[in-house]
Design an enzyme around this catalytic site. Structure first.
Site, PDB file in Angstrom:
ATOM      1  N   ASP A 290      38.305  40.460  35.445  1.00  0.00           N
ATOM      2  CA  ASP A 290      37.772  39.516  36.289  1.00  0.00           C
ATOM      3  C   ASP A 290      36.286  40.037  36.682  1.00  0.00           C
ATOM      4  O   ASP A 290      35.755  41.228  36.510  1.00  0.00           O
ATOM      5  CB  ASP A 290      38.444  39.412  37.343  1.00  0.00           C
TER       6      ASP A 290
HETATM    7  C1  BGC Z   1      37.173  34.691  39.676  1.00  0.00           C
HETATM    8  C2  BGC Z   1      37.625  34.259  38.335  1.00  0.00           C
HETATM    9  C3  BGC Z   1      36.532  33.569  37.822  1.00  0.00           C
HETATM   10  C4  BGC Z   1      35.415  34.424  37.640  1.00  0.00           C
HETATM   11  C5  BGC Z   1      34.239  33.789  36.958  1.00  0.00           C
HETATM   12  C6  BGC Z   1      35.941  35.398  39.459  1.00  0.00           C
HETATM   13  O1  BGC Z   1      35.349  35.731  40.734  1.00  0.00           O
HETATM   14  O2  BGC Z   1      38.247  35.339  40.356  1.00  0.00           O
HETATM   15  O3  BGC Z   1      38.828  33.366  38.372  1.00  0.00           O
HETATM   16  O4  BGC Z   1      36.856  33.124  36.399  1.00  0.00           O
HETATM   17  O5  BGC Z   1      34.855  34.737  38.937  1.00  0.00           O
HETATM   18  O6  BGC Z   1      33.546  32.966  37.466  1.00  0.00           O
END
Ligand code: BGC
Length: 752
Positions: A290
């Site tokens: 993530d």
């Molecule tokens: C979120 C993810 C997301 C990623 C990219 C993160 O902050 O937890 O779910 O896909 O950002 O935007």
């Protein structure tokens, strides 16, 4: 001499680039990947494991200063495998061109984006869609999202989020399928099928991502990014099944999560990623971290610095680093110091290349860059019509005293109150990166479109200031300017529709709340209006369950309208005025009070379930244990009755049973019922919940029509995971319940 070196370099470079094309032309997918891998330097291999956030200026050359300049250099030197948040055919083509034409091996980028509930045309937020329980529509909604996003150059979505959550305080419940593992698993499968289709190499399908692995939805106190501390039984029986189902559906990628689970940050968790996902479950795609989650292992007190984070994440099986810069900066050094075997790096790269290959990027890196498709397939009428269908079916009717709903079309003097009624942005909800503000139909427009007369009093301003990440949503706590007019108008109206709830950005990532009432002055206004007019229909637009206890006691009709996307207002109006008979059922329990949270129907019984006259049983002294509206609950403009439950054992050895039940539409309008089947395994080696959903069916019945529904259960529904993660079936007594909600009492018990 220098010129000679340059010439050799250029020739090698051209040669290599042609090589990729030749390999793509002639070899089997596995051979192509192996040949490519054998040509890659360690820097190029690690490069495939790096994902950058977009930084491209579509109208000019790549920025020449600072970090962006470095990122651009990394593109040219093959040190980036993927980018996120770059969309639009021109932007994607420009960036892909640099990599394909300028880097030594020309390995195409994969473009990721959060395509969560549509792209430019938005479906309801995922939690709302889940209230439809309609797997076909949910799959179609994901397919439409894939069609639009691929038309804008995207080939990888960070969805579906399959985190089960029982905590309405957690803002991200809007992005999931709610509290139940059976429903959540079925929806996870539908979404993967919708995004990926049958043919990943088609131009209108996307690689999907199961996220967040794992237990992110169990953040303590509902506070986003917080620790998850859950037992093995919950892990195996509640958290993991939707993820496993995604693997079975052939999902391309997984995303690990920000949280610590039992003391280990998920990004550095070997058990989850290597042993379980890539080992026992045989997942052959790749895992992306993530955003910055490798880096965050330092704050978790698990990695001592970024280099250590790179080592821990890569060893644990996190194949691609999203925006931590841990791999690009340190992975090579870590490999050279022998802290990570080269085979693990090769394994990660192979997995990433395989997905690129499956998407057909080696055959045509620009296959998603068709400007005509972008012009015709995005935000077109067909897509807008499609999202209306699911928006209508996602609405849940919570209360309808004396059948005040549906509103008669010729009703005189209808007053609509509440800023959200005119809002064309909030209904788009959170996670709407590809969409534009002001593109949803408002409730007022929806009513207009039905040709109905009404007056509108703003009543109370919900939002002040700009809505953006920095400014956030400001809640009006003091300005009662509109109160007087709204109250005066309400006093003389025949009927008042009050549209209250949360702004679209009051749920979603980072938007946890401790109070689950209406933000700002809305509750106060509701109470004052109720003093002058009892005929109120409350429409609640929210990204999560809210506490509606006062409203339930004082307002005759309540409609749960979530955030329904581009056609929100049309969908709401169609339910209010009876064009659509509401058929949604709650995918999450609505609490009576925040103090009950986490609240969910499939709880364990405790040793003191009560009730009894003494105080020593499991309860609150100031609130009932029950939710205000339970999981699976939702009313209709007609009545459904269930009768004649009977169970047949169809295979004694395999423990297969058939449950029949008669269902009748007793009213005078056609309607849809979501018929639900629950089980209770009475005695087991691990205590089982008092009820567990194990089947559901949609029954569309004409007024007066009856049908017999048949549910089939076998060991896969009747069994469970033990505390070692083994799926087992144990003989004994099972109580089988059927009905229109998780609080159904209709049951029969069998011995198996
Ligand atoms: C979120 C993810 C997301 C990623 C990219 C993160 O902050 O937890 O779910 O896909 O950002 O935007």
């Amino acid at each position: 001499m220098r010129i000679l070196t340059l010439l050799v370099f250029i020739l090698t470079f051209i040669g290599c680039n042609k090589n990729v094309q030749k390999i793509a032309d002639t070899k089997s997918p596995t051979d192509r990947i192996e040949i490519l891998l054998s040509k890659m330097t360690i820097e190029e291999k690690i490069g495939q494991m790096v994902q950058y956030n977009g930084f491209w200026d579509s109208t000019g050359p790549a920025p020449s200063e600072g970090d962006s300049k470095k990122k651009y250099e990394h593109l040219r030197t093959g040190q980036v495998g993927s980018v996120l948040n770059v969309s639009g055919v021109e932007n994607v083509r420009n960036m892909q061109k640099v990599v394909v034409e300028e880097s030594r091996l020309g390995i195409p980028l994969i473009f990721g984006l959060d395509v969560i509930h549509g792209h430019k045309t938005l479906s309801p937020i995922p939690l709302a869609e889940s209230a439809s329980w309609d797997l076909e529509l949910i799959e179609a909604s994901a397919r439409m999202a894939a069609k639009e996003a691929t038309a804008r150059g995207i080939n990888w979505t960070f969805a579906p989020m399959v985190d089960i959550s029982r905590d309405a305080r957690w803002g991200r419940v809007m992005e999931g399928a709610g509290e139940d593992v059976f429903l959540g698993t079925a929806i996870a499968r539908a979404r993967v099928r919708g995004f990926q289709g049958n043919d990943l190499s088609a131009t209108n399908t996307l690689a999907a991502t199961a996220k967040h692995f794992a237990a992110y939805g169990f953040a303590e106190s509902g506070r986003d990014y917080n620790t998850a501390d859950i037992g093995t039984s919950t892990l195996y029986n509640v958290v993991l099944p939707p993820f496993k189902a995604c693997v079975e559906e052939g999902i391309c990628t997984f995303m690990n999560s920000f949280n610590v689970l039992n003391g280990i940050p998920a990004t550095g968790d070997k058990f989850l990623q290597r042993e379980l996902l890539k080992g026992k479950w045989n997942f052959d795609g790749f895992i992306v971290s993530d955003w910055g989650s490798a880096n965050e292992m330092i704050d978790h007190g698990y990695a001592k610095d970024l280099k250590h984070a790179a080592e821990l994440a890569a060893n644990a099986g996190s194949d691609m680093d999203m925006e931590s810069y841990a791999y690009i900066k340190h992975l090579k050094e870590v490999v050279e110091e022998g802290k990570i075997p080269m085979e693990l790096i090769d394994d990660s790269v192979r997995r990433i290349l395989k997905i690129k290959e499956k998407l057909g990027l080696f055959d045509d890196p620009y296959k998603y860059c068709d400007i005509d498709r972008e012009k015709t397939q995005v935000f077109n009428q067909e897509n807008k019509d499609e999202v209306l269908e699911i928006a209508k079916k996602s609405i849940v009717l919570l209360k309808n005293e004396n059948n005040i709903l549906p509103i008669k079309k010729d009703q005189q003097n209808i007053l609509v109150i509440g800023e959200l009624a005119a809002d064309k942005t909030s209904p788009l909800g959170s996670w709407r990166i590809g969409s534009d503000d002001n593109t949803a139909t408002s409730v007022l427009e929806g009513i207009d479109n039905l040709g109905i007369d009404y007056h509108f009093s703003n009543g109370v301003k919900l939002v002040e200031g700009n809505v953006d990440f920095i400014n956030e949503v400001k809640i009006n706590e003091s300005d009662k300017t509109g109160f007087e007019e709204a109250i005066t108008n309400a006093a003389s109206a025949d009927l008042v529709i009050m549209v209250l709830g949360e702004h679209g950005f009051q749920s979603g990532e980072g938007r946890s709340r401790t109070k689950l009432g209406f933000p700002g002055l809305q509750q106060e206004l509701l109470e004052q209006i109720a003093e002058v007019n009892k005929n109120i229909i409350l429409v609640n637009m929210s990204g999560r369950p809210l506490v509606l206890t006062w409203a339930d006691e004082n307002i005759p009709a309540i409609v749960q309208a979530w955030q329904l996307g581009t056609r929100s207002g049309d969908a709401i109006a169609s339910v209010l005025f009876g064009e659509q008979n509401p058929c949604g059922k709650l995918p999450m329990s609505f609490p009576r009070s925040v103090g009950q949270v986490p609240i969910y129907y499939n709880k364990l019984n405790t040793g003191r379930p009560g009730p009894n006259e003494l105080v020593f049983w499991s309860h609150y002294i100031d609130e009932s244990n029950d939710p205000l509206y339970p999981f699976g609950y939702g009313l209709s403009y007609t009545d459904f009755t269930y009768s004649n439950v009977n169970i047949q054992i169809t295979d004694t050895l395999k423990h297969e049973i058939k449950v029949n039940v008669d269902l009748k539409n007793n009213g005078d309008v056609d309607g849809r019922e979501v018929a639900q089947l629950y089980i209770r395994d009475k005695v087991a080696s691990v205590s089982r919940p008092i009820k567990e959903l194990k089947g559901f069916q949609l029954a569309d019945l004409k007024a007066g029509e009856s049908t017999t529904l048949t549910f089939k259960l076998s060991e896969s529904e009747l069994g469970f995971y033990d505390n070692n993660g083994n799926f087992i079936f144990e003989s004994g007594e099972f109580e089988i319940f059927v009905g229109g909600s998780s609080d159904t009492k209709m049951s029969k018990t069998i011995e198996l």
